[in-house]
Write a protein that holds these residues in place. Structure first.
Motif, PDB file in Angstrom:
ATOM      1  N   SER A  67      57.992  58.935  18.011  1.00  0.00           N
ATOM      2  CA  SER A  67      57.693  58.067  16.883  1.00  0.00           C
ATOM      3  C   SER A  67      58.642  58.397  15.742  1.00  0.00           C
ATOM      4  N   LYS A  68      58.904  57.417  14.919  1.00  0.00           N
ATOM      5  CA  LYS A  68      59.819  57.594  13.796  1.00  0.00           C
ATOM      6  C   LYS A  68      59.205  56.913  12.587  1.00  0.00           C
ATOM      7  N   LEU A 134      68.467  51.144   8.647  1.00  0.00           N
ATOM      8  CA  LEU A 134      67.060  50.748   8.760  1.00  0.00           C
ATOM      9  C   LEU A 134      66.813  49.666   9.812  1.00  0.00           C
ATOM     10  N   ARG A 135      67.800  49.376  10.615  1.00  0.00           N
ATOM     11  CA  ARG A 135      67.694  48.288  11.593  1.00  0.00           C
ATOM     12  C   ARG A 135      66.422  48.354  12.431  1.00  0.00           C
ATOM     13  N   GLY A 139      63.345  45.376  11.995  1.00  0.00           N
ATOM     14  CA  GLY A 139      63.097  44.349  12.994  1.00  0.00           C
ATOM     15  C   GLY A 139      62.899  44.876  14.385  1.00  0.00           C
ATOM     16  N   GLY A 140      62.681  46.153  14.504  1.00  0.00           N
ATOM     17  CA  GLY A 140      62.539  46.741  15.829  1.00  0.00           C
ATOM     18  C   GLY A 140      61.090  46.977  16.198  1.00  0.00           C
ATOM     19  N   ASN A 141      60.896  47.994  16.987  1.00  0.00           N
ATOM     20  CA  ASN A 141      59.571  48.389  17.447  1.00  0.00           C
ATOM     21  C   ASN A 141      58.922  49.204  16.337  1.00  0.00           C
ATOM     22  N   CYS A 142      58.342  48.511  15.354  1.00  0.00           N
ATOM     23  CA  CYS A 142      57.863  49.216  14.168  1.00  0.00           C
ATOM     24  C   CYS A 142      56.747  48.454  13.467  1.00  0.00           C
ATOM     25  N   THR A 176      55.905  43.596  16.335  1.00  0.00           N
ATOM     26  CA  THR A 176      54.913  44.055  17.297  1.00  0.00           C
ATOM     27  C   THR A 176      55.307  45.453  17.756  1.00  0.00           C
ATOM     28  N   ALA A 177      54.557  46.422  17.286  1.00  0.00           N
ATOM     29  CA  ALA A 177      54.862  47.809  17.653  1.00  0.00           C
ATOM     30  C   ALA A 177      54.168  48.168  18.965  1.00  0.00           C
ATOM     31  N   ARG A 178      54.852  48.965  19.767  1.00  0.00           N
ATOM     32  CA  ARG A 178      54.280  49.451  21.014  1.00  0.00           C
ATOM     33  C   ARG A 178      54.592  50.942  21.135  1.00  0.00           C
TER      34      ARG A 178
END
Length: 190
Positions: A67-68, A134-135, A139-142, A176-178
């Motif tokens: 996780s980040k 911050l990419r 807009g990533g898994n976040c 949508t975070a997974r």
């Protein structure tokens, strides 16, 4: 190289306690430049990004969960005509305002992509160093949360409205975070 960025004077530290992490956060905050302007006596002259990377492993499993968390303190935009900035403070204001403009471009593009449900909409992450870094947090898994600070003074109403509008655009962007779970590469090789 390989999607990684290299920054002057950037450091990574392994910590084993919350106290160690907070001490590093405070150390980073003390390195920020601060200057007085007509709008703000203690104006930060740079953005600050504090990233926490966590890795969890169960003793009875060969999977790793990663996780980040990026905590970002943005320097506020300033209308140069109202701050009477000059010299170094004016240069800093230009950089701050342009990076905030590029961040807003990314937020708007992410919202348009989500709204139109099209994958071919270009997200301009590479327009600034901050949006590149911050990419995956944008807009990533976040999951993204924004806390906006505004001024209660009537003289700064237009700045406060602008801040609220930006916060609203951020709130409209949904990700949508997974769970980031994978088999530990070291165990796979063995």
């Amino acid at each position: 190289e390989m999607g990684n960025f290299h920054f002057k004077n950037l450091s990574m530290h392994a910590v084993s306690s919350e106290e160690d992490a907070l001490n590093l956060l405070f150390l980073g905050d003390t390195n920020r430049a601060i200057a007085s302007t007509e709008m703000n006596e203690n104006s930060t002259r740079s953005h600050c990004i504090f990233t926490i990377m966590l890795e969890g492993r169960r003793s009875d499993s060969d999977t790793v969960i990663r996780s980040k968390c990026s905590i970002v303190d943005l320097a506020g935009s300033e209308r140069v005509s109202r701050t009477s900035s000059a010299g170094q403070t004016l240069t800093e204001a230009k950089y701050i305002n342009s990076s905030l403009f590029f961040l807003e471009m990314v937020i708007v593009a992410l919202y348009e992509k989500q709204k139109k449900k099209k994958d071919n909409i270009h997200i301009p992450y590479r327009n600034s160093m901050m949006t590149s870094v911050l990419r995956d947090s944008l807009g990533g898994n976040c999951k993204t949360t924004m806390i906006a600070t505004i001024s209660p003074e009537a003289a700064h109403t237009d700045e406060s409205i602008s801040t609220c509008q930006f916060a609203q655009r951020v709130a409209l962007t949904k990700n949508t975070a997974r769970i980031n779970e994978e088999v530990d590469p070291e165990l796979v090789i063995q």
